[in-house]
Scaffold this motif. Structure first.
Motif, mmCIF file in Angstrom:
data_model
loop_
_atom_site.group_PDB
_atom_site.id
_atom_site.type_symbol
_atom_site.label_atom_id
_atom_site.label_comp_id
_atom_site.label_asym_id
_atom_site.label_seq_id
_atom_site.Cartn_x
_atom_site.Cartn_y
_atom_site.Cartn_z
ATOM 1 N N ILE A 153 110.539 31.278 66.823
ATOM 2 C CA ILE A 153 109.554 30.975 65.779
ATOM 3 C C ILE A 153 108.572 29.887 66.216
ATOM 4 C CG2 ILE A 153 109.307 29.965 63.454
ATOM 5 C CD1 ILE A 153 111.931 31.446 62.700
ATOM 6 N N ILE A 154 109.066 28.814 66.827
ATOM 7 C CA ILE A 154 108.167 27.709 67.179
ATOM 8 C C ILE A 154 107.163 28.147 68.245
ATOM 9 C CG2 ILE A 154 108.078 25.403 68.237
ATOM 10 C CD1 ILE A 154 110.640 24.739 66.688
ATOM 11 N N ALA A 155 107.633 28.829 69.273
ATOM 12 C CA ALA A 155 106.723 29.306 70.322
ATOM 13 C C ALA A 155 105.713 30.298 69.748
ATOM 14 C CB ALA A 155 107.517 29.945 71.462
ATOM 15 N N GLU A 156 106.161 31.183 68.850
ATOM 16 C CA GLU A 156 105.247 32.165 68.249
ATOM 17 C C GLU A 156 104.199 31.465 67.379
ATOM 18 O OE1 GLU A 156 107.690 35.165 66.298
ATOM 19 O OE2 GLU A 156 108.980 35.227 68.058
ATOM 20 N N HIS A 157 104.645 30.467 66.638
ATOM 21 C CA HIS A 157 103.735 29.688 65.800
ATOM 22 C C HIS A 157 102.672 28.998 66.657
ATOM 23 C CE1 HIS A 157 103.056 26.722 62.357
ATOM 24 N NE2 HIS A 157 102.480 26.120 63.380
ATOM 25 N N LEU A 158 103.109 28.290 67.690
ATOM 26 C CA LEU A 158 102.183 27.523 68.525
ATOM 27 C C LEU A 158 101.254 28.453 69.306
ATOM 28 C CD1 LEU A 158 104.615 24.724 69.763
ATOM 29 C CD2 LEU A 158 102.908 24.558 67.923
ATOM 30 N N ARG A 166 97.945 48.348 72.772
ATOM 31 C CA ARG A 166 96.671 48.003 73.406
ATOM 32 C C ARG A 166 96.391 46.503 73.241
ATOM 33 N NH1 ARG A 166 92.984 46.585 75.539
ATOM 34 N NH2 ARG A 166 90.849 47.319 75.780
ATOM 35 N N LEU A 167 96.636 45.979 72.047
ATOM 36 C CA LEU A 167 96.385 44.552 71.793
ATOM 37 C C LEU A 167 97.397 43.678 72.528
ATOM 38 C CD1 LEU A 167 95.488 44.771 67.996
ATOM 39 C CD2 LEU A 167 93.922 44.148 69.858
ATOM 40 N N LEU A 168 98.663 44.115 72.544
ATOM 41 C CA LEU A 168 99.695 43.326 73.238
ATOM 42 C C LEU A 168 99.486 43.299 74.748
ATOM 43 C CD1 LEU A 168 102.843 44.452 71.199
ATOM 44 C CD2 LEU A 168 101.858 42.145 71.248
ATOM 45 N N ALA A 169 98.720 44.274 75.262
ATOM 46 C CA ALA A 169 98.441 44.301 76.698
ATOM 47 C C ALA A 169 97.424 43.235 77.096
ATOM 48 C CB ALA A 169 97.922 45.687 77.097
ATOM 49 N N GLU A 170 96.699 42.691 76.119
ATOM 50 C CA GLU A 170 95.748 41.616 76.423
ATOM 51 C C GLU A 170 96.534 40.338 76.711
ATOM 52 O OE1 GLU A 170 92.418 42.109 76.679
ATOM 53 O OE2 GLU A 170 92.931 44.217 76.374
ATOM 54 N N PRO A 171 96.130 39.592 77.748
ATOM 55 C CA PRO A 171 96.951 38.447 78.177
ATOM 56 C C PRO A 171 97.083 37.339 77.128
ATOM 57 C CG PRO A 171 94.862 38.545 79.382
ATOM 58 C CD PRO A 171 94.980 39.823 78.625
ATOM 59 N N GLU A 172 96.134 37.248 76.197
ATOM 60 C CA GLU A 172 96.181 36.166 75.201
ATOM 61 C C GLU A 172 97.090 36.480 74.024
ATOM 62 O OE1 GLU A 172 93.515 37.864 76.107
ATOM 63 O OE2 GLU A 172 91.935 36.500 76.841
ATOM 64 N N VAL A 173 97.581 37.736 73.929
ATOM 65 C CA VAL A 173 98.247 38.185 72.697
ATOM 66 C C VAL A 173 99.760 38.218 72.863
ATOM 67 C CG1 VAL A 173 98.440 40.050 70.999
ATOM 68 C CG2 VAL A 173 96.227 39.557 72.093
ATOM 69 N N ALA A 174 100.472 37.674 71.883
ATOM 70 C CA ALA A 174 101.937 37.768 71.821
ATOM 71 C C ALA A 174 102.329 38.254 70.423
ATOM 72 C CB ALA A 174 102.575 36.412 72.102
ATOM 73 N N PRO A 175 103.442 38.986 70.322
ATOM 74 C CA PRO A 175 103.883 39.421 68.999
ATOM 75 C C PRO A 175 104.485 38.244 68.218
ATOM 76 C CG PRO A 175 105.487 40.088 70.638
ATOM 77 C CD PRO A 175 104.345 39.444 71.390
ATOM 78 N N VAL A 176 104.236 38.219 66.924
ATOM 79 C CA VAL A 176 104.692 37.120 66.066
ATOM 80 C C VAL A 176 105.383 37.717 64.838
ATOM 81 C CG1 VAL A 176 103.991 35.073 64.775
ATOM 82 C CG2 VAL A 176 102.773 35.693 66.869
ATOM 83 N N GLY A 177 106.540 37.161 64.499
ATOM 84 C CA GLY A 177 107.332 37.703 63.393
ATOM 85 C C GLY A 177 107.105 36.975 62.081
ATOM 86 N N LEU A 178 107.895 37.388 61.087
ATOM 87 C CA LEU A 178 107.743 36.824 59.742
ATOM 88 C C LEU A 178 108.115 35.346 59.674
ATOM 89 C CD1 LEU A 178 109.203 39.649 57.465
ATOM 90 C CD2 LEU A 178 106.811 39.120 57.914
ATOM 91 N N GLY A 179 108.984 34.882 60.567
ATOM 92 C CA GLY A 179 109.386 33.480 60.560
ATOM 93 C C GLY A 179 108.186 32.575 60.800
ATOM 94 N N ALA A 180 107.422 32.875 61.857
ATOM 95 C CA ALA A 180 106.234 32.070 62.155
ATOM 96 C C ALA A 180 105.117 32.353 61.148
ATOM 97 C CB ALA A 180 105.750 32.344 63.576
ATOM 98 N N ARG A 181 105.069 33.560 60.613
ATOM 99 C CA ARG A 181 104.073 33.828 59.570
ATOM 100 C C ARG A 181 104.271 32.857 58.397
ATOM 101 N NH1 ARG A 181 100.561 37.746 57.352
ATOM 102 N NH2 ARG A 181 101.046 38.443 55.242
ATOM 103 N N ASP A 182 105.537 32.580 58.085
ATOM 104 C CA ASP A 182 105.833 31.658 56.989
ATOM 105 C C ASP A 182 105.480 30.215 57.354
ATOM 106 O OD1 ASP A 182 106.857 31.241 54.322
ATOM 107 O OD2 ASP A 182 108.584 30.292 55.252
ATOM 108 N N THR A 183 105.805 29.763 58.550
ATOM 109 C CA THR A 183 105.486 28.373 58.920
ATOM 110 C C THR A 183 103.967 28.191 59.050
ATOM 111 O OG1 THR A 183 105.881 28.873 61.270
ATOM 112 C CG2 THR A 183 107.698 27.903 60.045
ATOM 113 N N LEU A 184 103.275 29.224 59.508
ATOM 114 C CA LEU A 184 101.812 29.138 59.639
ATOM 115 C C LEU A 184 101.144 29.047 58.272
ATOM 116 C CD1 LEU A 184 101.553 31.786 62.481
ATOM 117 C CD2 LEU A 184 100.660 29.462 62.693
ATOM 118 N N ARG A 185 101.586 29.873 57.332
ATOM 119 C CA ARG A 185 100.938 29.858 56.015
ATOM 120 C C ARG A 185 101.287 28.577 55.262
ATOM 121 N NH1 ARG A 185 103.960 29.192 51.186
ATOM 122 N NH2 ARG A 185 106.063 29.605 51.879
ATOM 123 N N LEU A 186 102.499 28.061 55.500
ATOM 124 C CA LEU A 186 102.883 26.809 54.836
ATOM 125 C C LEU A 186 102.011 25.658 55.347
ATOM 126 C CD1 LEU A 186 104.795 25.359 52.882
ATOM 127 C CD2 LEU A 186 106.465 25.201 54.741
#
Lengths: 367, 125
Positions: free
Chosen positions: A42-47, A209-229
């Motif tokens: 979650i922390i890595a996905e958030h950052l 296609r989007l995940l193949a771009e070097p800047e993109v990583a998949p992010v789950g609901l855990g980080a979605r919650d910390t980001l919106r908070l």
């Protein structure tokens, strides 16, 4: 533990197999089997979302199309100013019940002379029933054949413009149809970004296609919650519900001067009265002084230990490297900087009311 | 010669004479995910077998760490209170939680050894 029969009943988004192949930890959420995090955590996905671009599967959300419903008819159900919303633009508003409580919070998008709504996953059946009762069955279509991807972060525009150059110049809270993609410049992270509606059959190819771009990583609901908070955004069912008034929730900014003057939305009597004479409690941001997170349900007390409120969302803010929370407190305690305490494991721990967002938002502003 | 044992709640305990060091296992830290907060007991207080000895919070939720034995807390790892990510990085080493003076030097007898714990974790899927 989830019982086997409950797991079987969970719905899957078109990207379910992709999440599993990416090593996601899957959890039940709003009736769906959803990725809470991928192996990076979650922390890595958030950052990553705050520094580059995160890809979220939000296909569980409801994509609603209204047919033949004008701004005036929709304004009878929500307090937002839709008459003033130009074609190709969207805004955040609230579906209200007759008592002025929030049935759901949603995005209303005007495109090609019609309205589309994006509503919360856990509320979509309730919303559709509510809308059909008031607008007629034929006017409300829940589009179940489309996935929804969110690409969020400071590099989201650079990445998505490689596939669709027109998105780079899109204003914040606007929409565009490009081929089979319906794209809005919007999100739930406080960052610049896009939400992309795509036919279910094409969703995996687009995500890959989007995940193949070097800047993109998949992010789950855990980080979605910390980001919106961190962005100070409400989570329906936690920070707001069908008893919450928009005024107590700090969402009165969604009601324009014209709508305040004219009324004509559900619960207008209560809401207009509360605008003049504020309700007893208000939603605020909270920063604990120490490192212990205050979770949903934690009591908020004054320095004498008197109960003055309750935490409705709380946890750890990875960008701040500190705990953050939001909750409702008695109005006398709602000014930023006010000292109070949050009760965690029976111990009152010092905290302060903090302005929101906790982390500055970085929505796109045209140069 | 130190003895290493494990609990069904995914704590480890390493006994050396009449003292033992306690922490959470690699499986536990993986299940929890990113650890953001640890609450430890005060040295000099007592922990009781099966009762809460510490709290560990991940980005998602709070969990209790249960004492696998009874005894007096003689030291706690302040380093993990300052940098909880150490528990993720090295749960069996730098990420230890507390050490206790054992009430009963034979208290570890009923716990799993490393092979039994590995089999137990494998069953968890």
């Amino acid at each position: 533990m989830v019982a086997a029969d409950e797991t079987l009943r969970l719905r899957q988004t078109p990207l379910h197999a992709l999440h599993v192949s990416l090593g996601a930890k899957m959890v039940p959420f709003a009736g769906y089997d959803m990725p809470v995090q991928y192996p990076s955590g979650i922390i890595a996905e958030h950052l990553h979302t705050r520094s580059k671009a995160g890809l979220f599967d939000v296909s569980h959300m409801g994509q609603v199309r209204l047919h033949g419903v004008g701004a005036k008819a929709l304004e009878a159900l929500v307090p937002g100013d839709l008459a003033a919303l130009p074609d190709g633009r969207m805004r955040y508003t609230l579906l209200l019940n007759d008592e002025g409580g929030i049935v759901d919070d949603l995005m209303a998008i005007r495109t090609d002379g019609e309205f589309r709504l994006v509503v919360n996953a856990a509320r979509k059946e309730i919303d559709v029933a509510h809308l059909r009762e008031r607008l007629g069955s034929a006017a409300v279509e829940l589009d179940a054949d489309r996935a929804l991807l969110a690409l969020q972060g400071p590099l989201a525009a650079e990445v998505l413009s490689r596939l669709a150059p027109a998105v780079a110049a899109m204003p914040f809270l606007s929409c565009v149809q490009i081929g089979g993609l319906f794209i809005t410049r919007s999100g739930y992270t406080g960052e610049d970004g896009f939400e992309i509606s795509v036919a279910a059959a094409d969703a995996v190819a687009l995500a890959e296609r989007l995940l193949a771009e070097p800047e993109v990583a998949p992010v789950g609901l855990g980080a979605r919650d910390t980001l919106r908070l961190e962005a100070g955004l409400c989570l329906y069912g936690h920070d707001i519900d069908d008893t919450t008034s928009p005024v107590a929730a700090g969402l009165a900014w969604t009601i324009s001067a014209r709508r305040r003057a004219e009324g004509g939305f559900p619960g207008a009597d209560r809401i207009l009265r509360e605008l003049a004479d504020p309700p007893a409690c208000r939603r605020v941001g909270i920063r604990p002084d120490g490192r212990a997170p205050a979770r949903e349900g934690s009591a908020i007390v004054d320095d004498a230990g008197n109960l003055i409120g309750e935490v409705t969302s709380g946890g750890f803010g990875p960008s701040l490297n500190a705990p953050i929370a939001m909750g409702y407190v008695a109005r006398a305690y709602s000014d930023p900087g006010t000292a109070l305490a949050v009760v965690v494991r029976d111990v009152a721990r010092p905290a302060r009311v903090a302005p929101m967002p906790f982390v500055p938002t970085r929505y796109y502003r045209a140069p | 010669m130190a003895t290493l044992r494990f609990t069904k709640d995914h704590e480890w305990i390493r006994q050396d004479g009449d003292t033992a060091v306690i922490g959470i296992t690699d499986y536990a830290q993986q299940q929890l995910g990113d650890i953001v907060y640890v609450e430890l007991p005060a040295p000099g207080t007592r922990v009781e077998c099966g009762k809460e000895a510490a709290v560990v919070e991940s980005a998602k939720a709070a969990s209790e760490v249960y004492a696998p034995v009874s005894g007096e807390v003689i030291a706690v790892n302040e380093a993990i209170a300052g940098d909880p990510a150490k528990v993720n990085a090295d749960p069996m080493g730098e990420g230890w939680f507390l050490s206790v003076k054992l009430d009963d030097p034979n208290a570890l007898d009923g716990l799993m050894d490393e092979a039994a714990y590995a089999a137990f974790v494998a069953e968890q899927g």
